[in-house]
Design an enzyme around this catalytic site. Structure first.
Site, PDB file in Angstrom:
ATOM      1  N   TYR A  46       8.755   1.629   6.073  1.00 38.80           N
ATOM      2  CA  TYR A  46       8.525   3.064   5.897  1.00 38.80           C
ATOM      3  C   TYR A  46       7.093   3.449   6.267  1.00 38.80           C
ATOM      4  O   TYR A  46       6.855   4.235   7.171  1.00 38.80           O
ATOM      5  CB  TYR A  46       8.776   3.486   4.446  1.00 38.80           C
ATOM      6  CG  TYR A  46      10.144   3.182   3.902  1.00 38.80           C
ATOM      7  CD1 TYR A  46      11.223   2.916   4.731  1.00 38.80           C
ATOM      8  CD2 TYR A  46      10.366   3.168   2.532  1.00 38.80           C
ATOM      9  CE1 TYR A  46      12.471   2.642   4.219  1.00 38.80           C
ATOM     10  CE2 TYR A  46      11.624   2.903   2.010  1.00 38.80           C
ATOM     11  CZ  TYR A  46      12.669   2.635   2.853  1.00 38.80           C
ATOM     12  OH  TYR A  46      13.906   2.367   2.339  1.00 38.80           O
ATOM     13  N   SER A  47       6.128   2.891   5.557  1.00 33.18           N
ATOM     14  CA  SER A  47       4.740   3.361   5.650  1.00 33.18           C
ATOM     15  C   SER A  47       4.136   3.070   7.015  1.00 33.18           C
ATOM     16  O   SER A  47       4.421   2.048   7.651  1.00 33.18           O
ATOM     17  CB  SER A  47       3.888   2.703   4.567  1.00 33.18           C
ATOM     18  OG  SER A  47       4.356   3.073   3.289  1.00 33.18           O
ATOM     19  N   GLU A  74       0.848   9.791  -8.286  1.00 36.69           N
ATOM     20  CA  GLU A  74       0.451  11.180  -8.080  1.00 36.69           C
ATOM     21  C   GLU A  74       1.620  11.978  -7.507  1.00 36.69           C
ATOM     22  O   GLU A  74       1.888  13.113  -7.937  1.00 36.69           O
ATOM     23  CB  GLU A  74      -0.764  11.260  -7.151  1.00 36.69           C
ATOM     24  CG  GLU A  74      -2.073  10.817  -7.784  1.00 36.69           C
ATOM     25  CD  GLU A  74      -2.139   9.311  -8.011  1.00 36.69           C
ATOM     26  OE1 GLU A  74      -2.875   8.884  -8.908  1.00 36.69           O
ATOM     27  OE2 GLU A  74      -1.446   8.562  -7.287  1.00 36.69           O
ATOM     28  N   GLU A 113      17.703   3.811  -7.339  1.00 36.49           N
ATOM     29  CA  GLU A 113      16.911   2.697  -7.850  1.00 36.49           C
ATOM     30  C   GLU A 113      15.747   3.135  -8.723  1.00 36.49           C
ATOM     31  O   GLU A 113      15.309   2.388  -9.589  1.00 36.49           O
ATOM     32  CB  GLU A 113      16.361   1.872  -6.675  1.00 36.49           C
ATOM     33  CG  GLU A 113      17.415   1.034  -5.995  1.00 36.49           C
ATOM     34  CD  GLU A 113      18.149   0.124  -6.965  1.00 36.49           C
ATOM     35  OE1 GLU A 113      17.493  -0.617  -7.717  1.00 36.49           O
ATOM     36  OE2 GLU A 113      19.383   0.182  -6.992  1.00 36.49           O
TER      37      GLU A 113
END
Length: 753
Positions: free
Chosen positions: A494-495, A738, A608
């Site tokens: 993903y990142s 956050e 999840e």
């Protein structure tokens, strides 16, 4: 107090009855104790007497007299509603009297008092006297059947017709004093936090009827009183918080609602997390008492120990959100601020509860966190998994594994295959995919045993969810059996350098070329880079709105064009930068609809996230048990250290919150799907608890706990310091905390985006 062990849960009031009680009381108090008159009426004994009579008509004054008519859970509900309404009706004292005096001599003063209490014509104030841990609470002299002296911090004395005072020692019991019937009794109002409500009770040779009660029962009554006061404080703090949330939606600064500002959103999200922690531990402790669970005292102490600082901090933050408007005494907020503080300080409050927890965990050679009742199926499965692990993950095999460096202990192929033969890698999968369709509580039992056994991680839960929800039958038949057998691990791609939590910014692209997709781009921070497959997000439509142009693919990691550059993490694990240079994958590597990858990803993660917090807190719970063992083993110098004991108790209370949030998610999942904000609350709290635990363990145990694996004298192969370093990952991964706080504020509280 009547013995409650072995009670049939079916014979006790249920959730529906408690909700009816809550609704009834809220309606009654709105009519007879309106918010705009609450402060003034609280100073009027006749107004308190009038509302008490109304409560008597509702049967609330009998709470505690018979389990089937209402136990501690019902008392907690009623106390919460009194807290919301800022109503000082003396319900707690009446409930304590019901618990202590039920079964008293039918012709005696105790029975007479109970009859009048239930009718609403008598009102009781209660003092624990010499048993109250609060300094200066009692200066009392007992002389035969008379009492002399001073009782301080007495709640509700101004409107009381009777006082009940506890006595410890060899002649333990209760003294019943009829106030106003003798010139030697006098009530002096005491201002506390700038408000009325408490009083000094002055007695001079006042006659008292004595009822013998054993010391253990009196100690339990004190525990119950603390818990009930927490309920009232919670009701007050929750009411003020709800008002602050609505205020944040309406109050505008710089042309927009203040609830849109991230600072306000995160402040209120923190408050909700704290309030939910109080709620779940309070409900569980009361339930444990009602059902006669042997560990109810531990659970009650944990609830009180957490609630004190949590409710006081939430009250402070609520005032911050209101700003200057909250200063006005005409506003509701100040009265709730006072209640949250006074009730959590009374009867020894947090300090006394922490002493109870520390005694359980450190003074008992086998002290440990109480094991949860997960129901017949969950308990049986826990025993089955425990037995399997004792056979397959112990002795020389586990010892050899523990000697490896941490990055080599993230995964063990042979263990994964052994576990794959049990079918447990598909615990919660539907049977149609080869799973066992076990309940969320059974899944918790499995995770708990895996953590206690310190077994390596296994499975590919998010990817399996995505395949079951969005995969084609052919994809499901190809990939799911490998995962189920423990033969294939899937990483998550993903990142990217410019797309962390905000995947809408990702730049890796996939272009269709005939019967193939060509993928080009870079992924970073990929932990399972050594897996067989990568579950990869790529942009397939550059012109679409950011989230709309993403698709999900399964990429074989041995594909030409994949290059991996591993790096060591600060927690001794590893992740990698992975480059995809025109990597060709077949057309059927696309999972789910074209350009619909955002939904594939978020839906798979949502399934999840409800268990992520549970997985984290179970890691902390196991490490905490080890910490308690090591503190006991260190001997009296550390075991009896006041600061160490207080820190241990504080951690124990927070672990209880994390465990209850985990159970809350599981119970919601049993009846449907865990809301994203509920899973986020669990994840945020437990992730940050893991950090706090890591810091505390080093501070309690000292430099030896900071020694790393392989260093001479390192405690538990460097587990404590390595755990602290590893904890950072859980606050950042699967959506930073956050981001989760913003989700809690917007989805859970309805604040504007």
């Amino acid at each position: 107090m009547k013995e409650r062990s072995g009670l049939d849960a079916g014979a006790l009031p249920g959730a529906e009855e408690r909700q009816m009680l809550r609704d009834s009381l809220r309606g009654l108090l709105a009519e007879h104790w309106p918010a705009e008159k609450a402060v003034a009426r609280g100073r009027e004994p006749e107004s308190i007497a009038a509302v008490w009579a109304r409560l008597g008509e509702q049967g609330v004054t009998s709470l505690g007299s018979e389990p089937a008519e209402g136990g501690l859970r019902e008392l907690a509900v009623a106390m919460e509603e009194l807290g919301r309404a800022a109503c000082p009706a003396p319900l707690l004292a009446a409930a304590l009297a019901n618990l202590a005096l039920a079964g008293a001599d039918a012709a005696g003063p105790a029975a007479d008092l109970l009859e009048r209490l239930h009718a609403g014509t008598a009102r009781v104030c209660w003092s624990f006297g010499e048993l109250d841990p609060s300094a200066g609470a009692s200066e009392l002299t007992w002389s035969g059947d008379t009492l002399s002296g001073t009782l301080r911090f007495v709640d509700g004395a101004a409107a009381a017709t009777h006082a009940i005072i506890t006595k410890g020692g060899s002649r333990s019991g209760l003294a019943i004093v009829e106030l106003g019937a003798h010139e030697g009794s006098r009530i002096v109002a005491t201002r506390a936090l700038g408000a009325d409500g408490l009083a000094e009770v002055l007695l001079a040779n006042v006659p008292a009827a004595f009822v013998s009660v054993d010391g253990a029962t009196l100690a339990d009554l004190l525990r119950i009183a603390r818990l009930a006061l927490v309920a009232r404080a919670h009701g007050a703090a929750r009411r003020a918080f709800e008002m602050a949330v609505e205020y944040a939606k309406e109050r505008k600064q710089f042309g927009q609602p203040i609830g849109r500002f991230q600072a306000i959103q995160h402040k209120l999200a923190n408050n909700l997390i704290a309030l939910e922690g109080v709620r779940v531990t309070l409900v569980h402790a009361a339930e444990a008492f009602d059902l006669g669970a042997t560990a109810w005292r531990y659970f009650a102490a944990a609830a009180v120990a957490f609630a004190g600082p949590a409710l006081r901090q939430a009250s402070l933050e609520t005032q911050h959100a209101f700003g200057a408007i909250g200063y006005a005494e005409e506003h509701e907020a100040p009265r709730h601020f006072r209640r949250a503080h006074l009730d959590t300080l009374a009867l020894g409050g947090t300090a006394a509860a922490r002493r109870d927890l520390a005694a359980h965990l450190l003074d008992d050679a086998e002290g440990t966190l109480p094991e949860y009742d997960l129901g017949p199926a969950g308990n049986a499965f826990r025993a089955e998994v425990r037995g399997w692990l004792q056979q397959h993950w112990s002795g020389e095999r586990k010892a050899a594994f523990d000697e490896k460096d941490f990055h080599e202990r993230e995964f063990d192929p042979s263990f994964a295959r052994d576990l794959g033969r049990t079918g447990w890698l598909g615990l919660g999968w539907p049977r149609e995919f080869g799973g066992q369709a076990r309940t969320p509580l059974e899944q918790i039992a499995f995770m708990e045993m895996m953590e206690r056994a310190e077994a390596p991680r296994i499975g590919a839960a998010v990817q399996a969810n995505a395949l079951m929800m969005f995969g084609t039958p052919e994809q499901q038949q190809r990939f799911l059996p490998e995962i189920l057998r423990g033969e294939a691990m899937h990483g998550m791609g993903y990142s990217e350098p410019e797309a962390g939590s905000d995947l809408a910014s990702l730049r890796t692209r996939a272009v269709r070329d005939g019967d193939e997709w060509v993928i080009t781009g870079q992924k970073i921070w990929t932990t399972t880079w050594w897996g067989k497959y990568m579950f990869l997000a790529a942009r397939t439509d550059r012109e679409a709105r950011p989230h709309a142009g993403i698709s999900m693919f399964v990429v074989s990691m041995d594909s030409p064009g994949v290059s991996v550059k591993p790096a060591t993490t600060m927690y001794d694990g590893s992740f990698a930068n992975i480059f995809y240079d025109e990597v060709r994958v077949p057309a059927d590597a696309l999972i789910g609809p074209l350009h619909g990858g955002w939904k594939v990803l978020t839906d798979a993660l949502a399934n999840e996230r409800g268990t992520v917090g549970g997985g984290i807190v179970l890691k902390v719970a196991h490490a905490f048990d080890l910490l308690c063992r090591d503190v006991r083993a260190a001997g009296p110098a550390l075991r009896d250290d006041a600061l160490a004991r207080d820190r241990i108790a504080s951690l124990a209370a927070e672990i209880e919150v994390g465990r209850r949030l985990m159970i809350d998610c599981a119970e919601l999942a049993t009846s449907g799907t865990t809301p994203p904000e509920t899973g986020a609350i669990s994840k945020v709290f437990s992730g940050e608890l893991m950090e706090r635990f890591g810091e505390a363990a080093l501070e309690i145990l000292g430099p030896r706990a900071a020694l790393s694996q392989g260093a001479a004298g390192a405690l538990r192969h460097g587990r404590y310091e390595q755990g602290l370093r590893h904890s950072l990952m859980w606050v950042i991964s699967i959506g930073t905390n956050e981001i989760q706080r913003s989700l809690i504020a917007q989805r859970g509280l309805g604040l504007p985006r």
